[in-house]
Design a protein around this motif. Structure first.
Motif, PDB file in Angstrom:
ATOM      1  N   PHE A  16       5.681   2.734  12.082  1.00  0.00           N
ATOM      2  CA  PHE A  16       4.968   2.236  13.266  1.00  0.00           C
ATOM      3  C   PHE A  16       4.365   3.396  14.053  1.00  0.00           C
ATOM      4  CE2 PHE A  16       5.304   1.201  17.882  1.00  0.00           C
ATOM      5  CZ  PHE A  16       4.229   0.335  17.932  1.00  0.00           C
ATOM      6  N   GLY A  17       5.143   4.480  14.204  1.00  0.00           N
ATOM      7  CA  GLY A  17       4.640   5.667  14.910  1.00  0.00           C
ATOM      8  C   GLY A  17       3.403   6.236  14.225  1.00  0.00           C
ATOM      9  N   ILE A  18       3.455   6.315  12.894  1.00  0.00           N
ATOM     10  CA  ILE A  18       2.316   6.873  12.153  1.00  0.00           C
ATOM     11  C   ILE A  18       1.086   5.982  12.315  1.00  0.00           C
ATOM     12  CG2 ILE A  18       1.458   7.441   9.848  1.00  0.00           C
ATOM     13  CD1 ILE A  18       4.389   8.118   9.102  1.00  0.00           C
ATOM     14  N   THR A  23      -4.267   5.038  14.759  1.00  0.00           N
ATOM     15  CA  THR A  23      -5.160   4.204  15.582  1.00  0.00           C
ATOM     16  C   THR A  23      -5.668   4.994  16.786  1.00  0.00           C
ATOM     17  OG1 THR A  23      -3.834   2.303  14.934  1.00  0.00           O
ATOM     18  CG2 THR A  23      -5.367   1.980  16.744  1.00  0.00           C
ATOM     19  N   ILE A  24      -4.770   5.762  17.437  1.00  0.00           N
ATOM     20  CA  ILE A  24      -5.192   6.552  18.597  1.00  0.00           C
ATOM     21  C   ILE A  24      -6.253   7.565  18.186  1.00  0.00           C
ATOM     22  CG2 ILE A  24      -4.409   8.271  20.270  1.00  0.00           C
ATOM     23  CD1 ILE A  24      -1.723   6.712  20.341  1.00  0.00           C
ATOM     24  N   VAL A  25      -6.033   8.232  17.043  1.00  0.00           N
ATOM     25  CA  VAL A  25      -7.018   9.217  16.564  1.00  0.00           C
ATOM     26  C   VAL A  25      -8.362   8.544  16.324  1.00  0.00           C
ATOM     27  CG1 VAL A  25      -7.604  10.739  14.636  1.00  0.00           C
ATOM     28  CG2 VAL A  25      -5.293  10.755  15.562  1.00  0.00           C
ATOM     29  N   GLU A  26      -8.320   7.349  15.700  1.00  0.00           N
ATOM     30  CA  GLU A  26      -9.569   6.627  15.409  1.00  0.00           C
ATOM     31  C   GLU A  26     -10.330   6.301  16.696  1.00  0.00           C
ATOM     32  OE1 GLU A  26      -8.922   4.150  11.267  1.00  0.00           O
ATOM     33  OE2 GLU A  26      -8.328   3.203  13.136  1.00  0.00           O
ATOM     34  N   ILE A  53     -11.135   6.637   5.465  1.00  0.00           N
ATOM     35  CA  ILE A  53      -9.924   7.210   4.870  1.00  0.00           C
ATOM     36  C   ILE A  53      -8.694   6.856   5.709  1.00  0.00           C
ATOM     37  CG2 ILE A  53      -8.756   9.391   4.371  1.00  0.00           C
ATOM     38  CD1 ILE A  53     -11.643  10.424   3.596  1.00  0.00           C
ATOM     39  N   LEU A  54      -8.827   6.960   7.044  1.00  0.00           N
ATOM     40  CA  LEU A  54      -7.688   6.626   7.909  1.00  0.00           C
ATOM     41  C   LEU A  54      -7.312   5.148   7.769  1.00  0.00           C
ATOM     42  CD1 LEU A  54      -8.427   8.633  11.181  1.00  0.00           C
ATOM     43  CD2 LEU A  54      -6.771   9.138   9.402  1.00  0.00           C
ATOM     44  N   THR A  55      -8.343   4.295   7.605  1.00  0.00           N
ATOM     45  CA  THR A  55      -8.075   2.865   7.434  1.00  0.00           C
ATOM     46  C   THR A  55      -7.295   2.613   6.152  1.00  0.00           C
ATOM     47  OG1 THR A  55     -10.081   2.335   8.607  1.00  0.00           O
ATOM     48  CG2 THR A  55      -9.159   0.604   7.254  1.00  0.00           C
ATOM     49  N   LEU A  56      -7.713   3.281   5.073  1.00  0.00           N
ATOM     50  CA  LEU A  56      -6.992   3.095   3.811  1.00  0.00           C
ATOM     51  C   LEU A  56      -5.559   3.608   3.937  1.00  0.00           C
ATOM     52  CD1 LEU A  56      -9.805   3.991   1.262  1.00  0.00           C
ATOM     53  CD2 LEU A  56      -8.918   1.739   1.863  1.00  0.00           C
ATOM     54  N   ALA A  57      -5.376   4.683   4.712  1.00  0.00           N
ATOM     55  CA  ALA A  57      -4.019   5.198   4.930  1.00  0.00           C
ATOM     56  C   ALA A  57      -3.172   4.160   5.662  1.00  0.00           C
ATOM     57  CB  ALA A  57      -4.073   6.505   5.726  1.00  0.00           C
ATOM     58  N   LYS A  58      -3.783   3.514   6.676  1.00  0.00           N
ATOM     59  CA  LYS A  58      -3.052   2.479   7.413  1.00  0.00           C
ATOM     60  C   LYS A  58      -2.714   1.304   6.496  1.00  0.00           C
ATOM     61  CE  LYS A  58      -5.484   1.860  11.421  1.00  0.00           C
ATOM     62  NZ  LYS A  58      -5.726   1.242  12.729  1.00  0.00           N
ATOM     63  N   ALA A  59      -3.703   0.895   5.683  1.00  0.00           N
ATOM     64  CA  ALA A  59      -3.486  -0.220   4.766  1.00  0.00           C
ATOM     65  C   ALA A  59      -2.334   0.103   3.815  1.00  0.00           C
ATOM     66  CB  ALA A  59      -4.759  -0.511   3.980  1.00  0.00           C
ATOM     67  N   TYR A  60      -2.291   1.352   3.341  1.00  0.00           N
ATOM     68  CA  TYR A  60      -1.206   1.783   2.450  1.00  0.00           C
ATOM     69  C   TYR A  60       0.142   1.649   3.146  1.00  0.00           C
ATOM     70  CZ  TYR A  60       1.706   4.930  -0.297  1.00  0.00           C
ATOM     71  OH  TYR A  60       2.723   5.467  -1.031  1.00  0.00           O
ATOM     72  N   GLY A  61       0.217   2.111   4.396  1.00  0.00           N
ATOM     73  CA  GLY A  61       1.472   2.038   5.153  1.00  0.00           C
ATOM     74  C   GLY A  61       1.936   0.607   5.322  1.00  0.00           C
ATOM     75  N   ILE A  62       0.996  -0.290   5.671  1.00  0.00           N
ATOM     76  CA  ILE A  62       1.367  -1.697   5.885  1.00  0.00           C
ATOM     77  C   ILE A  62       1.811  -2.341   4.575  1.00  0.00           C
ATOM     78  CG2 ILE A  62       0.474  -3.965   6.539  1.00  0.00           C
ATOM     79  CD1 ILE A  62      -1.363  -2.511   8.533  1.00  0.00           C
ATOM     80  N   ALA A  63       1.016  -2.134   3.506  1.00  0.00           N
ATOM     81  CA  ALA A  63       1.323  -2.802   2.244  1.00  0.00           C
ATOM     82  C   ALA A  63       2.604  -2.249   1.613  1.00  0.00           C
ATOM     83  CB  ALA A  63       0.150  -2.670   1.280  1.00  0.00           C
ATOM     84  N   TRP A  64       2.773  -0.940   1.652  1.00  0.00           N
ATOM     85  CA  TRP A  64       3.911  -0.355   0.936  1.00  0.00           C
ATOM     86  C   TRP A  64       5.227  -0.534   1.689  1.00  0.00           C
ATOM     87  CZ3 TRP A  64       0.171   0.090  -2.286  1.00  0.00           C
ATOM     88  CH2 TRP A  64       0.402   0.554  -3.568  1.00  0.00           C
ATOM     89  N   VAL A  65       5.208  -0.306   3.012  1.00  0.00           N
ATOM     90  CA  VAL A  65       6.469  -0.347   3.744  1.00  0.00           C
ATOM     91  C   VAL A  65       6.708  -1.720   4.365  1.00  0.00           C
ATOM     92  CG1 VAL A  65       7.813   0.700   5.583  1.00  0.00           C
ATOM     93  CG2 VAL A  65       6.318   2.107   4.181  1.00  0.00           C
ATOM     94  N   PHE A  66       5.725  -2.223   5.168  1.00  0.00           N
ATOM     95  CA  PHE A  66       5.947  -3.500   5.845  1.00  0.00           C
ATOM     96  C   PHE A  66       6.003  -4.656   4.843  1.00  0.00           C
ATOM     97  CE2 PHE A  66       4.148  -2.201  10.269  1.00  0.00           C
ATOM     98  CZ  PHE A  66       5.164  -1.276  10.374  1.00  0.00           C
ATOM     99  N   MET A  67       5.076  -4.646   3.892  1.00  0.00           N
ATOM    100  CA  MET A  67       5.056  -5.749   2.923  1.00  0.00           C
ATOM    101  C   MET A  67       5.945  -5.439   1.737  1.00  0.00           C
ATOM    102  SD  MET A  67       0.989  -6.569   3.116  1.00  0.00           S
ATOM    103  CE  MET A  67       0.815  -8.306   2.775  1.00  0.00           C
ATOM    104  N   HIS A  68       6.554  -4.274   1.768  1.00  0.00           N
ATOM    105  CA  HIS A  68       7.601  -3.912   0.826  1.00  0.00           C
ATOM    106  C   HIS A  68       7.127  -3.855  -0.614  1.00  0.00           C
ATOM    107  CE1 HIS A  68      11.797  -3.907  -0.746  1.00  0.00           C
ATOM    108  NE2 HIS A  68      11.908  -3.141   0.324  1.00  0.00           N
ATOM    109  N   LEU A  69       5.861  -3.455  -0.819  1.00  0.00           N
ATOM    110  CA  LEU A  69       5.375  -3.321  -2.193  1.00  0.00           C
ATOM    111  C   LEU A  69       6.123  -2.222  -2.940  1.00  0.00           C
ATOM    112  CD1 LEU A  69       1.500  -3.687  -2.431  1.00  0.00           C
ATOM    113  CD2 LEU A  69       3.264  -5.086  -3.472  1.00  0.00           C
ATOM    114  N   GLU A  70       6.583  -1.204  -2.211  1.00  0.00           N
ATOM    115  CA  GLU A  70       7.268  -0.082  -2.860  1.00  0.00           C
ATOM    116  C   GLU A  70       8.533  -0.537  -3.579  1.00  0.00           C
ATOM    117  OE1 GLU A  70       8.294   2.568   0.323  1.00  0.00           O
ATOM    118  OE2 GLU A  70       9.367   1.015   1.419  1.00  0.00           O
TER     119      GLU A  70
END
Lengths: 112, 326
Positions: A16-18, A23-26, A53-70
């Motif tokens: 969540f912090g990342i 988002t703040i940087v964007e 690139i930042l958007t894809l990084a966010k998408a990765y974080g959501i899909a891998w950790v929140f949606m537990h794809l990992e």
């Protein structure tokens, strides 16, 4: 549900912090629009590339950790991610090339 | 025949009629993932179509951070701040959702319920913000005039856009009355008419030498809209035939018609997903409270609606980038 009883709370808050930081940087870059990034670039401005690139990084974080794809089986993950990535890249490439072509063809006919 | 009979079994985790679980995932979870995949393709279709249209009008497209500059209860110019806040709200509700799933793995019923509750509240705040955003967008804040061939002209003073109300004095003077069922044809209505007539705007423009006309055309060296000289502005204004205030599906004061159409369509379709997500979350929330999943022995249902909720957040991340930032 391989990870039945362990708690991931700490990891969730870190992600969540990342995501918040990105988002703040964007938003910061979007308001400031530094001329060096905004007015130059390759294809589109450097600023747009940073956003994408930042958007894809966010998408990765959501899909891998929140949606537990990992934690899913490798081929479930691949059946989802590869399908999406392949089809969407194909669609976007065609559409954007077409849009550019229409612009090249029609815009000389419009006088401002 | 056998395949059609509900076989009583203790192994509730396996797919009906077979012993193996493809990809080690339950039926519901896997199908939720493939639904999300197909929904992702739908949203990609919308965003790609937006991209095509924008590329088609790349030299005249509205600049998003000049359009979305308002924050509730605060006056002034704050480009993108409010959308960023909305993004935070949605990401945060995603966090409470994943915490609910996490608590479900540990079979902590009360914790799951509270986190689900927080998620629902976050979702409602987001939809409310979206409604406010739509309202502001539809009402508009500056107003513009349109030429007969459909080009939009805005007004600037010292390089900053100003509203028609800032320099046009008084009420509409040409005697044009709003057509309603009462004063006209009973079977016809018309949309709200503008506060000013074109002649009034031109007169006010001529009376204020510091006001200039801004066209839709983007100066590619500066990536800003072109501001015309007073004379060129007068010439352009002579070709106008209507005043545009706010936005609807046919015209809008921000520029290209299809910009507002895409805004309504894409954020509307996303908002619809948020609303249905809230509805599903509420159902699951009550199931949690009633102890349905406690009896079932696992909280996988929370995990499945969680996937949908995260997906809604994921889509917003892309809408935020491609509609507001890029």
């Amino acid at each position: 549900m391989a990870h039945a009883h362990e708690s991931n709370t700490k990891r969730i808050w870190i992600v969540f912090g990342i995501l918040s930081f990105i988002t703040i940087v964007e938003v910061y870059l979007g308001i400031l629009k530094p001329a060096a990034l905004h007015l130059q670039g390759m294809g589109t401005s450097w600023l747009n590339w940073i956003f994408i690139i930042l958007t894809l990084a966010k998408a990765y974080g959501i899909a891998w950790v929140f949606m537990h794809l990992e934690g899913e089986k490798k081929w479930l993950r691949r059946s989802i991610v590869w399908s999406a990535v392949f089809l969407i890249s194909y669609l976007v490439t065609l559409f954007l090339f077409e849009g550019g072509y229409i612009f090249d063809t029609l815009s000389p006919l419009v006088k401002w | 025949m056998e395949a059609n009979i509900a076989v009583p079994t203790d192994k509730k985790d396996i797919w009906n009629g077979g012993g193996g679980k493809p990809f080690g995932a339950s039926y519901g979870k896997m199908m939720m993932w493939y639904f999300i995949l197909s929904d992702a393709l739908t949203f990609s279709g919308f965003l790609a179509a937006y991209g095509l249209t924008r590329f088609k009008f790349i030299d005249t497209w509205p600049i998003a951070d000049e359009v979305f500059t308002h924050v509730p209860f605060v006056h002034g110019d704050f480009p993108m701040i409010y959308v960023a806040i909305m993004t935070f709200i949605l990401i945060f509700s995603s966090v409470t959702m994943v915490l609910a799933v996490d608590a479900g793995h540990q079979m902590k019923k009360n914790k799951v319920a509270w986190y689900m509750f927080a998620t629902i509240i976050g979702g409602i705040i987001f939809v409310g913000s979206q409604a406010w955003e739509w309202n502001t967008f539809i009402k508009g804040s500056y107003g513009a005039v349109k030429t007969t061939e459909g080009k939009l002209l805005q007004f600037v003073k010292d390089g900053k856009q100003i509203a028609l109300a800032d320099f046009v004095i008084g009420n509409r003077t040409d005697g044009r009355v709003q057509h309603t069922k009462k004063n006209g044809l009973w079977f016809e209505e018309e949309g709200t008419i503008a506060n000013y007539s074109v002649a009034q705007v031109i007169q006010a423009y001529n009376a204020n030498p510091e006001i200039q006309v801004r066209t839709e055309l983007i100066d590619l060296d500066k990536k800003q809209k072109t501001i015309l000289s007073r004379e060129a502005g007068s010439a352009m204004l002579a070709r106008t035939d209507r005043v545009v205030e706010g936005a609807n599906l046919e015209e809008n004061e921000y520029g290209n018609t299809i910009f507002a159409d895409a805004f309504f369509f894409i954020t509307g379709f996303h908002g619809f997903h948020v609303v249905s997500g809230i509805a599903i979350n509420i159902i699951i929330f009550f199931n949690v409270i009633l102890g349905t999943y406690e009896k079932r022995g696992h909280y996988e249902m929370v995990e499945k609606v969680g996937l949908y909720w995260h997906f809604v957040d994921l889509v917003w991340v892309f809408v935020f980038t491609f509609f507001y930032l890029v």
